[in-house]
Design a protein around this motif. Structure first.
Motif, PDB file in Angstrom:
ATOM      1  N   HIS A 197       0.834  -1.202   0.000  1.00 51.72           N
ATOM      2  CA  HIS A 197       0.000   0.000   0.000  1.00 51.72           C
ATOM      3  C   HIS A 197       0.873   1.258   0.000  1.00 51.72           C
ATOM      4  CE1 HIS A 197      -3.208   2.821   0.993  1.00 51.72           C
ATOM      5  NE2 HIS A 197      -2.399   3.297   1.920  1.00 51.72           N
ATOM      6  N   GLU A 198       1.867   1.291   0.877  1.00 47.40           N
ATOM      7  CA  GLU A 198       2.741   2.461   0.956  1.00 47.40           C
ATOM      8  C   GLU A 198       3.514   2.648  -0.343  1.00 47.40           C
ATOM      9  OE1 GLU A 198       5.108   1.913   4.453  1.00 47.40           O
ATOM     10  OE2 GLU A 198       3.501   2.574   5.801  1.00 47.40           O
ATOM     11  N   ALA A 199       3.924   1.543  -0.958  1.00 48.25           N
ATOM     12  CA  ALA A 199       4.631   1.637  -2.239  1.00 48.25           C
ATOM     13  C   ALA A 199       3.716   2.177  -3.327  1.00 48.25           C
ATOM     14  CB  ALA A 199       5.181   0.273  -2.633  1.00 48.25           C
ATOM     15  N   LYS A 200       2.457   1.756  -3.299  1.00 48.56           N
ATOM     16  CA  LYS A 200       1.488   2.255  -4.278  1.00 48.56           C
ATOM     17  C   LYS A 200       1.263   3.758  -4.097  1.00 48.56           C
ATOM     18  CE  LYS A 200      -3.397   1.942  -5.564  1.00 48.56           C
ATOM     19  NZ  LYS A 200      -4.703   1.303  -5.257  1.00 48.56           N
ATOM     20  N   VAL A 201       1.061   4.178  -2.846  1.00 46.00           N
ATOM     21  CA  VAL A 201       0.779   5.589  -2.573  1.00 46.00           C
ATOM     22  C   VAL A 201       1.972   6.470  -2.932  1.00 46.00           C
ATOM     23  CG1 VAL A 201       0.303   7.258  -0.734  1.00 46.00           C
ATOM     24  CG2 VAL A 201      -0.944   5.094  -0.801  1.00 46.00           C
ATOM     25  N   SER A 202       3.190   6.000  -2.628  1.00 48.06           N
ATOM     26  CA  SER A 202       4.392   6.803  -2.909  1.00 48.06           C
ATOM     27  C   SER A 202       4.941   6.580  -4.319  1.00 48.06           C
ATOM     28  CB  SER A 202       5.480   6.477  -1.884  1.00 48.06           C
ATOM     29  OG  SER A 202       5.896   5.132  -2.012  1.00 48.06           O
ATOM     30  N   PRO A 318      -3.019   9.072   7.916  1.00 45.39           N
ATOM     31  CA  PRO A 318      -3.004   9.174   6.450  1.00 45.39           C
ATOM     32  C   PRO A 318      -1.591   8.984   5.920  1.00 45.39           C
ATOM     33  CG  PRO A 318      -4.220  10.998   7.431  1.00 45.39           C
ATOM     34  CD  PRO A 318      -3.503  10.299   8.552  1.00 45.39           C
ATOM     35  N   ILE A 319      -1.453   8.241   4.845  1.00 45.47           N
ATOM     36  CA  ILE A 319      -0.144   8.016   4.234  1.00 45.47           C
ATOM     37  C   ILE A 319      -0.019   8.935   3.032  1.00 45.47           C
ATOM     38  CG2 ILE A 319       1.352   6.317   3.149  1.00 45.47           C
ATOM     39  CD1 ILE A 319      -0.101   4.179   4.740  1.00 45.47           C
ATOM     40  N   VAL A 320       0.923   9.857   3.107  1.00 47.78           N
ATOM     41  CA  VAL A 320       1.072  10.868   2.068  1.00 47.78           C
ATOM     42  C   VAL A 320       2.107  10.413   1.058  1.00 47.78           C
ATOM     43  CG1 VAL A 320       1.665  13.261   1.615  1.00 47.78           C
ATOM     44  CG2 VAL A 320       0.486  12.654   3.733  1.00 47.78           C
ATOM     45  N   ALA A 321       1.812  10.607  -0.199  1.00 41.69           N
ATOM     46  CA  ALA A 321       2.753  10.213  -1.256  1.00 41.69           C
ATOM     47  C   ALA A 321       4.065  10.950  -1.099  1.00 41.69           C
ATOM     48  CB  ALA A 321       2.148  10.507  -2.627  1.00 41.69           C
ATOM     49  N   HIS A 327      10.692   0.019  -1.073  1.00 39.32           N
ATOM     50  CA  HIS A 327      10.174  -0.313   0.250  1.00 39.32           C
ATOM     51  C   HIS A 327      10.693  -1.662   0.658  1.00 39.32           C
ATOM     52  CE1 HIS A 327       6.924   2.722   1.159  1.00 39.32           C
ATOM     53  NE2 HIS A 327       7.376   3.108  -0.011  1.00 39.32           N
ATOM     54  N   ARG A 328      11.098  -1.779   1.916  1.00 38.89           N
ATOM     55  CA  ARG A 328      11.673  -3.031   2.398  1.00 38.89           C
ATOM     56  C   ARG A 328      10.741  -3.672   3.425  1.00 38.89           C
ATOM     57  NH1 ARG A 328      16.892  -3.798   0.939  1.00 38.89           N
ATOM     58  NH2 ARG A 328      17.883  -2.024  -0.073  1.00 38.89           N
ATOM     59  N   SER A 329      10.713  -4.984   3.400  1.00 40.40           N
ATOM     60  CA  SER A 329       9.867  -5.705   4.341  1.00 40.40           C
ATOM     61  C   SER A 329      10.577  -6.973   4.783  1.00 40.40           C
ATOM     62  CB  SER A 329       8.534  -6.072   3.688  1.00 40.40           C
ATOM     63  OG  SER A 329       7.723  -6.794   4.573  1.00 40.40           O
ATOM     64  N   THR A 330      10.285  -7.414   5.991  1.00 34.96           N
ATOM     65  CA  THR A 330      10.783  -8.694   6.466  1.00 34.96           C
ATOM     66  C   THR A 330       9.709  -9.738   6.260  1.00 34.96           C
ATOM     67  OG1 THR A 330       9.943  -8.338   8.699  1.00 34.96           O
ATOM     68  CG2 THR A 330      12.180  -7.578   8.224  1.00 34.96           C
ATOM     69  N   LEU A 331      10.140 -10.964   5.950  1.00 38.00           N
ATOM     70  CA  LEU A 331       9.214 -12.082   5.899  1.00 38.00           C
ATOM     71  C   LEU A 331       9.285 -12.802   7.224  1.00 38.00           C
ATOM     72  CD1 LEU A 331       9.633 -13.499   2.314  1.00 38.00           C
ATOM     73  CD2 LEU A 331       8.043 -11.815   3.203  1.00 38.00           C
ATOM     74  N   THR A 332       8.124 -13.181   7.743  1.00 38.97           N
ATOM     75  CA  THR A 332       8.066 -13.688   9.091  1.00 38.97           C
ATOM     76  C   THR A 332       7.669 -15.153   9.128  1.00 38.97           C
ATOM     77  OG1 THR A 332       5.775 -13.037   9.293  1.00 38.97           O
ATOM     78  CG2 THR A 332       7.404 -11.402   9.881  1.00 38.97           C
ATOM     79  N   ARG A 333       7.657 -15.655  10.338  1.00 39.75           N
ATOM     80  CA  ARG A 333       7.431 -17.071  10.501  1.00 39.75           C
ATOM     81  C   ARG A 333       6.056 -17.496  10.060  1.00 39.75           C
ATOM     82  NH1 ARG A 333       4.409 -17.948  15.034  1.00 39.75           N
ATOM     83  NH2 ARG A 333       4.262 -16.255  16.504  1.00 39.75           N
TER      84      ARG A 333
END
Length: 333
Positions: A197-202, A318-321, A327-333
């Motif tokens: 979502h954040e990647a889409k908005v930005s 609100p997430i502003v562009a 964008h980085r993310s961790t994969l979890t268990r």
């Protein structure tokens, strides 16, 4: 209209749900209330379950008929790797306090919720309940898993020594409303929803994810888990833990692509293979649960869509562009 209570539990029985504000506990609370049960709850501010004296006083005052232990310290690879002492000790204290107090006040039925991470890292797939303690655990969440295994052992010990009608269930990866979307501590599915979502908005060109994307994971919506918990409370009485899942898994890459499609993010998903994958596969054998007549209701895509909409409604910020960036993310268990 409130439905009649499920056969096997008295109509209107008083059921204490420990951890009612969490993803799992909130779903169980809603489902039990919809079935006509009286649900007892306490916030962490009202009752710290790691405090033995406070827990003893609560049970002595309320004396519930039944208990569901959904309270736990939970998190993904990053959280488990950086705070193993907290995951081990907090969960041990919660379990010891709640289960022992429940027995002392005469609770009729208790359901302890563990996790599929109790099984060996390389257990044969799909994982049957008797795979427990047959091999090494996944190192990244070993402390949490050992605490949950101790809870299973405690349940079995109360059954063997005192004849208590206590049982344990091992859910697969759970998602849904009230999930944790904090990027430092969340599990894989909510983390991916937020990142995409954040990647889409930005308008970010890519989302960078931990691992290779090849591990396979099974997901169950919290509503389906809540339904399964009531089925287990009503119909299951055995010392062996019972698995709760859908019996279907997908690769992390497939999950990430599905989430990106639901959200409408068209950028690149790039996997950083220098970061850990976690357990290669965790598909549960759910034949015992199916034998009780339970089947999942929520398709994964529909559940992801509903969870995304819930987060948008409840995120509050609100997430502003901003500038284009990965964008980085961790994969979890």
């Amino acid at each position: 209209m409130v439905e009649m209570a499920t056969p096997g539990l008295a109509p209107g029985a008083r059921i204490y749900v420990a951890g009612h504000r969490g993803l799992v506990g909130s779903a169980i609370t809603r489902h039990l209330a919809s079935r006509g049960f009286e649900v007892l709850t306490r916030t962490h501010a009202e009752l710290d379950l790691t405090d033995a004296d406070a827990t003893t006083e609560f049970f002595a005052d309320t004396r519930p008929d039944h208990v569901v232990v959904a309270a736990a310290r939970v998190g993904g690879i990053m959280a488990n790797s950086t705070a193993p002492v907290d995951f081990l000790e907090d969960n041990l204290r919660i379990q010891l306090n709640v289960i022992s107090c429940a027995y002392r006040v005469g609770v009729q039925r208790l359901l302890f919720l563990g996790s599929s991470c109790i099984y060996p890292k390389l257990a044969p797939q799909p994982i049957t309940e008797d795979a427990l303690l047959t091999g090494p655990l996944e190192p990244t969440n070993e402390a949490y898993a050992i605490a949950k295994i101790a809870g299973i052992t405690q349940i079995q010990a109360y059954r063997r020594q005192y004849g208590a009608s206590f049982v344990s269930a091992m859910p697969t990866n759970v998602y849904g409303p009230a999930d944790n979307f904090d990027l430092e501590t969340s599990h894989v599915l909510p983390a991916l929803i937020r990142r995409c979502h954040e990647a889409k908005v930005s308008d970010a060109p890519e989302v960078v994810l931990w691992g290779t994307g090849t591990p396979r994971r099974e997901f169950i919506h919290a509503h389906d888990l809540a339904r399964a918990c009531l089925t287990i409370l009503s119909s299951y009485d055995d010392p062996a833990p019972i698995n709760v899942g859908t019996g279907v898994d997908q690769t992390i890459r497939e999950i990430a692509e599905l989430i990106a499609d639901v959200i409408g993010y068209s950028g690149r998903l790039r996997f950083d293979s220098t970061k850990p994958d976690g357990t290669p596969r965790k598909l549960l054998d759910v034949s015992r649960l199916h034998a009780l007549g339970w089947q999942p209701e929520v398709p994964l895509r529909d559940g992801i869509q509903a969870t995304y909409e819930w987060w948008l409604e409840h995120s509050g910020t609100p997430i502003v562009a901003g500038p284009r960036r990965a964008h980085r993310s961790t994969l979890t268990r």
